[in-house]
Design an enzyme around this catalytic site. Structure first.
Site, PDB file in Angstrom:
ATOM      1  N   HIS A  47      -8.251   1.327 -19.092  1.00 56.59           N
ATOM      2  CA  HIS A  47      -9.701   1.919 -19.209  1.00 56.59           C
ATOM      3  C   HIS A  47      -9.720   3.449 -19.092  1.00 56.59           C
ATOM      4  CE1 HIS A  47      -8.631   0.840 -15.031  1.00 56.59           C
ATOM      5  NE2 HIS A  47      -9.609   1.979 -14.696  1.00 56.59           N
ATOM      6  N   THR A  50      -9.215   8.870 -21.600  1.00 57.81           N
ATOM      7  CA  THR A  50      -8.017   9.406 -22.283  1.00 57.81           C
ATOM      8  C   THR A  50      -6.700   9.140 -21.674  1.00 57.81           C
ATOM      9  OG1 THR A  50      -8.136  11.452 -20.435  1.00 57.81           O
ATOM     10  CG2 THR A  50      -9.406  11.869 -22.522  1.00 57.81           C
ATOM     11  N   ARG A  51      -5.722   9.329 -22.641  1.00 55.14           N
ATOM     12  CA  ARG A  51      -4.418   9.402 -22.285  1.00 55.14           C
ATOM     13  C   ARG A  51      -3.527  10.124 -23.034  1.00 55.14           C
ATOM     14  NH1 ARG A  51      -6.424   5.857 -19.357  1.00 55.14           N
ATOM     15  NH2 ARG A  51      -5.760   3.933 -18.821  1.00 55.14           N
ATOM     16  N   LYS A 269      -8.347  16.547 -15.312  1.00 57.09           N
ATOM     17  CA  LYS A 269      -7.735  15.374 -14.692  1.00 57.09           C
ATOM     18  C   LYS A 269      -6.245  15.566 -14.355  1.00 57.09           C
ATOM     19  CE  LYS A 269      -6.531  11.292 -17.056  1.00 57.09           C
ATOM     20  NZ  LYS A 269      -7.322  10.034 -17.766  1.00 57.09           N
ATOM     21  N   HIS A 273       2.243  10.852 -10.497  1.00 56.94           N
ATOM     22  CA  HIS A 273       2.768   9.565 -11.194  1.00 56.94           C
ATOM     23  C   HIS A 273       2.987   8.479 -10.454  1.00 56.94           C
ATOM     24  CE1 HIS A 273       4.275   7.508 -14.653  1.00 56.94           C
ATOM     25  NE2 HIS A 273       5.495   7.739 -14.714  1.00 56.94           N
ATOM     26  N   CYS A 316      -7.134   3.128 -11.089  1.00 54.39           N
ATOM     27  CA  CYS A 316      -6.410   2.527 -12.418  1.00 54.39           C
ATOM     28  C   CYS A 316      -5.176   2.007 -11.594  1.00 54.39           C
ATOM     29  CB  CYS A 316      -5.931   3.604 -13.476  1.00 54.39           C
ATOM     30  SG  CYS A 316      -5.794   2.792 -14.942  1.00 54.39           S
ATOM     31  N   LYS A 349       0.294   5.261 -25.118  1.00 52.89           N
ATOM     32  CA  LYS A 349       0.632   5.823 -26.267  1.00 52.89           C
ATOM     33  C   LYS A 349       1.547   4.816 -27.372  1.00 52.89           C
ATOM     34  CE  LYS A 349       3.076   8.692 -23.994  1.00 52.89           C
ATOM     35  NZ  LYS A 349       3.239   7.832 -22.860  1.00 52.89           N
TER      36      LYS A 349
HETATM   37  C1  LIG Z   1      -4.257   6.486 -14.321  1.00 52.36           C
HETATM   38  C2  LIG Z   1      -3.307   6.136 -15.376  1.00 52.36           C
HETATM   39  C3  LIG Z   1      -3.026   7.293 -16.576  1.00 52.36           C
HETATM   40  C4  LIG Z   1      -2.052   6.830 -17.707  1.00 52.36           C
HETATM   41  N1  LIG Z   1      -1.716   7.815 -18.419  1.00 52.36           N
HETATM   42  C5  LIG Z   1      -1.019   7.409 -19.454  1.00 52.36           C
HETATM   43  C6  LIG Z   1      -0.814   8.300 -20.417  1.00 52.36           C
HETATM   44  O1  LIG Z   1      -1.071   9.364 -20.376  1.00 52.36           O
HETATM   45  N2  LIG Z   1      -0.117   8.067 -21.622  1.00 52.36           N
HETATM   46  C7  LIG Z   1       0.077   6.589 -21.845  1.00 52.36           C
HETATM   47  O2  LIG Z   1       0.896   6.647 -22.613  1.00 52.36           O
HETATM   48  N3  LIG Z   1       0.053   5.778 -20.533  1.00 52.36           N
HETATM   49  C8  LIG Z   1      -0.585   6.355 -19.832  1.00 52.36           C
HETATM   50  N4  LIG Z   1      -0.874   5.168 -18.688  1.00 52.36           N
HETATM   51  C9  LIG Z   1      -0.244   3.671 -18.990  1.00 52.36           C
HETATM   52  C10 LIG Z   1      -1.078   2.912 -19.877  1.00 52.36           C
HETATM   53  O3  LIG Z   1      -2.490   3.089 -19.664  1.00 52.36           O
HETATM   54  C11 LIG Z   1      -0.844   1.428 -19.404  1.00 52.36           C
HETATM   55  O4  LIG Z   1       0.788   1.462 -19.768  1.00 52.36           O
HETATM   56  C12 LIG Z   1      -1.450   0.482 -20.493  1.00 52.36           C
HETATM   57  O5  LIG Z   1      -2.910   0.813 -20.483  1.00 52.36           O
HETATM   58  C13 LIG Z   1      -1.132  -1.086 -20.068  1.00 52.36           C
HETATM   59  O6  LIG Z   1      -1.651  -1.813 -20.873  1.00 52.36           O
HETATM   60  P1  LIG Z   1      -1.576  -3.530 -20.791  1.00 52.36           P
HETATM   61  O7  LIG Z   1      -2.369  -4.151 -21.887  1.00 52.36           O
HETATM   62  O8  LIG Z   1      -0.348  -3.883 -20.348  1.00 52.36           O
HETATM   63  O9  LIG Z   1      -2.458  -3.976 -19.312  1.00 52.36           O
HETATM   64  P2  LIG Z   1      -3.882  -3.978 -18.964  1.00 52.36           P
HETATM   65  O10 LIG Z   1      -4.708  -2.836 -19.306  1.00 52.36           O
HETATM   66  O11 LIG Z   1      -4.051  -4.134 -17.614  1.00 52.36           O
HETATM   67  O12 LIG Z   1      -4.348  -5.393 -19.871  1.00 52.36           O
HETATM   68  C14 LIG Z   1      -4.110  -6.402 -19.326  1.00 52.36           C
HETATM   69  C15 LIG Z   1      -5.277  -7.552 -19.366  1.00 52.36           C
HETATM   70  O13 LIG Z   1      -4.799  -8.670 -18.914  1.00 52.36           O
HETATM   71  C16 LIG Z   1      -6.157  -9.415 -18.360  1.00 52.36           C
HETATM   72  N5  LIG Z   1      -5.654 -10.519 -17.806  1.00 52.36           N
HETATM   73  C17 LIG Z   1      -4.865 -10.527 -16.625  1.00 52.36           C
HETATM   74  N6  LIG Z   1      -4.553 -11.894 -16.243  1.00 52.36           N
HETATM   75  C18 LIG Z   1      -5.299 -12.468 -17.036  1.00 52.36           C
HETATM   76  C19 LIG Z   1      -5.777 -14.133 -16.897  1.00 52.36           C
HETATM   77  N7  LIG Z   1      -5.113 -14.979 -16.056  1.00 52.36           N
HETATM   78  N8  LIG Z   1      -6.554 -14.595 -17.892  1.00 52.36           N
HETATM   79  C20 LIG Z   1      -7.056 -13.519 -18.864  1.00 52.36           C
HETATM   80  N9  LIG Z   1      -6.946 -12.382 -19.008  1.00 52.36           N
HETATM   81  C21 LIG Z   1      -6.230 -11.833 -18.022  1.00 52.36           C
HETATM   82  C22 LIG Z   1      -6.615  -8.285 -17.465  1.00 52.36           C
HETATM   83  O14 LIG Z   1      -7.865  -8.582 -17.067  1.00 52.36           O
HETATM   84  C23 LIG Z   1      -6.369  -7.065 -18.413  1.00 52.36           C
HETATM   85  O15 LIG Z   1      -7.542  -6.669 -19.180  1.00 52.36           O
HETATM   86  C24 LIG Z   1      -1.649   5.476 -17.622  1.00 52.36           C
HETATM   87  C25 LIG Z   1      -2.268   4.635 -16.740  1.00 52.36           C
HETATM   88  C26 LIG Z   1      -3.157   4.759 -15.642  1.00 52.36           C
HETATM   89  C27 LIG Z   1      -3.430   3.696 -14.664  1.00 52.36           C
HETATM   90  O1  LIG Z   2       2.798   8.552 -20.573  1.00 50.15           O
HETATM   91  C1  LIG Z   2       2.455   9.637 -20.238  1.00 50.15           C
HETATM   92  O2  LIG Z   2       2.512  10.776 -21.349  1.00 50.15           O
HETATM   93  C2  LIG Z   2       1.719  10.056 -19.042  1.00 50.15           C
HETATM   94  C3  LIG Z   2       2.141  11.428 -18.456  1.00 50.15           C
HETATM   95  C4  LIG Z   2       3.378  11.187 -17.648  1.00 50.15           C
HETATM   96  C5  LIG Z   2       3.364  10.306 -16.786  1.00 50.15           C
HETATM   97  C6  LIG Z   2       2.924   9.016 -16.994  1.00 50.15           C
HETATM   98  N1  LIG Z   2       1.754   8.980 -18.235  1.00 50.15           N
END
Ligand SMILES: Cc1cc2nc3c(=O)[nH]c(=O)nc-3n(C[C@H](O)[C@H](O)[C@H](O)COP(=O)(O)OP(=O)(O)OC[C@H]3O[C@@H](n4cnc5c(N)ncnc54)[C@H](O)[C@@H]3O)c2cc1C
Ligand SMILES: O=C(O)[C@@H]1CCCC=N1
Length: 387
Positions: A47, A50-51, A269, A273, A316, A349
């Site tokens: 959620h 931006t990323r 923002k 990390h 997050c 990304k």
């Molecule tokens: C503050 C922050 C900044 C970031 N900045 C960057 C960035 O600049 N660039 C970049 O590339 N990445 C960035 N990231 C990383 C990136 O956002 C994450 O790697 C990515 O969103 C992970 O996605 P996911 O689908 O694995 O996890 P999630 O988004 O957590 O999705 C997992 C989903 O599974 C669901 N779930 C879990 N258990 C169950 C269950 N039992 N039954 C049904 N559903 C379930 C959860 O509710 C959730 O919706 C950042 C992350 C954060 C927190």
């Molecule tokens: O993945 C990214 O680009 C951002 C910035 C560096 C640290 C983690 N997320």
């Protein structure tokens, strides 16, 4: 239990599960995407507005995946008819003699990634209002930018549904029974699929328990800090201020990164990390602010145009592997269960390319990228894994 058998069930509608489901539906696979919370939600890792998107990586395998990921993001933008990427460039700073910064420079140079190296004397002319510490170097990844995260997630889910995919949200998976046909039980239904993809973010290990597997994953809470510009617009996207990553600005500390002010006018923002360990269901019980103290000192030192106390703090989570590389692999015992986990705070990304390779694994195809850096076996020696 319905007699319907899906080609694939995907658990978790974050960016990785949603992109995987989208790819499966595109390949005519009858796909069910299950999500525990009512969508959209702010309880996982995908959620927020931006990323950062970039090719500036120390490891060539990430750069290779990003070459295709950029193309897939552009296709998605076209299909969705909405802007998902804004090019801003990415300023990378780091101690010149550090291993990380030197390796990043060398990898970008040898693979001819578009970049501009900023010499010390020209730094402030190109990047005003940033103090580059003594002994630090700087370069710009010119194609990097901002991804509009919430918008992207909604777009992928919408296209998945319009291609015939089924999303059931507000349905927490409470049991998985492996087999040639996998049975998945939620709080309100029982579903069957020939293949299962687990992309559960911080809850990966909770779900993997049902399959007899535990991975060495650490879940941390990230304080997402927004800082007020003393003069509105100083660091804004419209003034062409770039995203930035400052690699290891202090020895022994993690990177600090930032995005130009955009989503909240007048606020930039800037985040640390890493965070403190948390239970995903009790995220807000984690109140450690050590990272914010580090950020306040950093902002005072390097970003003098910001008020050095965060104006807004959101939350997050990262799910971190010991080497900070992803897990993209089949289950070691059940070949029709595919795992995408441990995105270690940098996975957004890669969403479209991760969706593609996980869908290939789920369809029994040879993945179009070398997934050896992301195998489960590499984690075998770590205490928390039970393989
Ligand atoms: C503050 C922050 C900044 C970031 N900045 C960057 C960035 O600049 N660039 C970049 O590339 N990445 C960035 N990231 C990383 C990136 O956002 C994450 O790697 C990515 O969103 C992970 O996605 P996911 O689908 O694995 O996890 P999630 O988004 O957590 O999705 C997992 C989903 O599974 C669901 N779930 C879990 N258990 C169950 C269950 N039992 N039954 C049904 N559903 C379930 C959860 O509710 C959730 O919706 C950042 C992350 C954060 C927190
Ligand atoms: O993945 C990214 O680009 C951002 C910035 C560096 C640290 C983690 N997320």
């Amino acid at each position: 239990m319905s007699s319907e058998v899906y080609d694939c069930i995907v658990i978790g509608a974050g960016i990785q599960g949603s992109c995987t489901a989208y790819q499966l539906a595109k390949k005519q696979q009858k796909t069910l995407l299950l999500e525990q919370f009512v969508l959209p939600h702010s309880r996982g890792s995908s959620h927020g507005q931006t990323r950062i998107i970039r090719k500036a990586y120390e490891e060539y395998f990430y750069i290779q995946m990003m070459q295709e990921s950029y193309e897939l993001w552009a296709q998605l933008e076209e299909e969705a008819g909405v802007e998902l990427y804004r090019r801003t460039g990415l300023l990378v700073m780091g101690p010149e003699n550090s291993e990380g910064f030197s390796r990043l420079q060398a990898t970008m140079q040898s693979h001819k990634i578009p970049r501009v190296v900023l010499e010390k004397q020209e730094f402030s002319q190109h990047i005003p209002n940033v103090n580059l510490p003594e002994g630090n170097g700087a370069l710009i990844d010119t194609l990097a930018g901002v991804l509009y995260a919430d918008r992207a997630l909604r777009a992928v889910q919408r296209i998945f549904q319009s291609g015939g995919g089924v999303i059931k949200d507000g349905e927490k998976v409470i049991d998985i029974t492996p087999g040639a046909v996998v049975t998945v039980t939620t709080g309100s239904g029982v579903y069957r699929g020939r293949n299962l993809v687990i992309t559960a973010g911080p809850w990966a290990n909770t779900l993997l328990t049902h399959t007899g597997l535990q991975l060495p994953l650490k879940v941390v809470k990230i304080n997402v800090c927004y800082w007020k510009e003393k003069i509105p617009g100083t660091y804004s996207v419209s003034q062409r201020f770039p995203c930035f990553i400052h690699m290891e600005p202090k020895e022994g500390e993690y990177d600090i990164y930032g995005l130009p002010s955009n989503e909240y006018p007048g606020l930039m923002k800037v985040c640390y990390h890493m965070g403190s360990e948390t239970e995903p269901d009790e995220r807000d019980k984690q109140t450690d602010r050590g990272d914010i103290d580090i950020l306040m000192r950093y902002v005072t030192r390097c970003l003098p145009g910001l008020v050095p106390v965060p104006a807004v703090v959101e939350s997050c989570m990262y799910t971190v592997t010991p080497d900070h590389h992803f897990v993209l692999d089949s289950h070691p015992t059940y070949g029709n269960i595919i795992i995408g986990a441990g995105f270690s705070g940098h996975g957004f990304k890669f969403g479209p390319i991760i969706g593609k390779v996980l869908s290939q694994l789920a369809m029994g195809q040879v993945p179009s990228h070398d997934l050896s850096p992301f195998g489960i076996k590499r984690l075998q020696s770590h205490a928390r894994s039970s393989l």
